[in-house]
Design a protein around this motif. Structure first.
Motif, short mmCIF file in Angstrom:
data_model
loop_
_atom_site.label_atom_id
_atom_site.label_comp_id
_atom_site.label_asym_id
_atom_site.label_seq_id
_atom_site.Cartn_x
_atom_site.Cartn_y
_atom_site.Cartn_z
N LYS A 18 26.72 40.19 76.39
CA LYS A 18 26.94 38.61 76.46
C LYS A 18 26.10 37.92 77.45
O LYS A 18 25.73 38.80 78.32
N LYS A 19 25.44 36.84 76.63
CA LYS A 19 24.37 35.89 77.80
C LYS A 19 25.88 35.50 78.78
O LYS A 19 27.00 35.06 79.22
N GLN A 20 25.17 35.50 80.16
CA GLN A 20 26.21 35.43 81.55
C GLN A 20 26.76 33.54 81.68
O GLN A 20 25.68 32.96 81.74
N ASN A 21 27.62 33.32 81.19
CA ASN A 21 27.54 31.72 80.92
C ASN A 21 28.48 31.20 82.08
O ASN A 21 29.59 32.08 81.56
N ILE A 22 28.84 30.94 82.44
CA ILE A 22 29.63 31.02 84.27
C ILE A 22 29.97 29.55 84.42
O ILE A 22 28.90 29.69 84.82
N ASP A 23 31.13 29.04 84.50
CA ASP A 23 31.60 28.24 85.38
C ASP A 23 31.49 28.16 86.94
O ASP A 23 33.37 28.86 87.24
#
Length: 233
Positions: A18-23
């Motif tokens: 998964k692409k690292q989409n971090i809030d």
């Protein structure tokens, strides 16, 4: 080393990641006295050690030391300069824990001192064989040097909560997640931060930092917001 980074099975696995989409506004667990969150511990080893710098007195937030990555670290150099007013910049041992927040539906992290980490690891190891079935309440009690963080097992989850818990059945926390969350400053950002804190950078660094230079350190989300990160709890 060539330009090829993976072959065959490894390349296939890389495609699936998964692409690292971090809030970054939500990923850090920060609690006040009496606050708690409900978490799932995905494995008994979802925590890492890192060396950090931070000075509450000078407004320098906890951040990774760059030396372990084989890079020059401006804060290490500032500490080695032995400037009397800045004698607390040495690298300190800290630990980053990853938990699944079952109410937020996301992986979050908690930054701990060594003493806090030892207590959490003791609890995690105590329940190591039951982690696939047991959720925990992660709670903060107290303030400053009297602060403690505990993991208390939740004896029973309601059906809806059980569904939230099972959402993470296949979740694995990769090393690169921790690397991304830690957001190390660059050497230049560290120097800007030191100047902002009042350190005489012109005397000890072969760089020019003007008063109106752009400081991007505020764009980096703080790892820790303890009342005094220089204290060992």
């Amino acid at each position: 080393m060539g330009v090829v980074t993976a072959r065959g099975k490894e390349a296939k696995e890389a495609m699936k990641k998964k692409k690292q989409n971090i809030d970054f506004k939500k990923v850090f667990v920060r609690l006040k006295d009496g606050d708690s969150v409900r978490v799932r511990i995905l494995s008994a080893y979802d925590y890492v050690r890192y060396m950090s710098h931070g000075s509450y007195v000078h407004g320098i937030w906890t951040q990774p030391c760059l030396k372990p990555a084989g890079k020059n670290c401006a804060i290490c150099e500032a500490n080695d300069a032995k400037v009397e007013e800045f004698d607390g910049l040495y690298a300190k041992e800290r630990y980053l824990f990853a938990f699944a927040d079952i109410d937020e539906g996301m992986i979050r992290v908690f930054d701990a001192t060594k003493g806090q980490a030892e207590q959490l690891v003791d609890t995690i190891e105590q329940y190591a064989e039951d982690l696939q079935d047991v959720a925990f309440t992660f709670k903060r009690t107290g303030n400053k040097t009297d602060t403690t963080y505990t993991l208390n097992p939740i004896l029973r989850l309601k059906a809806d909560d059980k569904e939230k818990f099972e959402k993470f059945n296949e979740e694995v926390v990769e090393d690169e997640f921790f690397e991304t969350v830690l957001q190390p400053r660059t050497y230049e950002q560290q120097i800007e931060e030191l100047k902002k804190a009042g350190f005489p950078v012109e005397e000890y660094f072969d760089v020019q930092v003007s008063d109106d230079s752009e400081d991007n350190s505020d764009d980096v989300e703080p790892i820790s917001e303890e009342e005094n990160p220089d204290k060992v709890f």
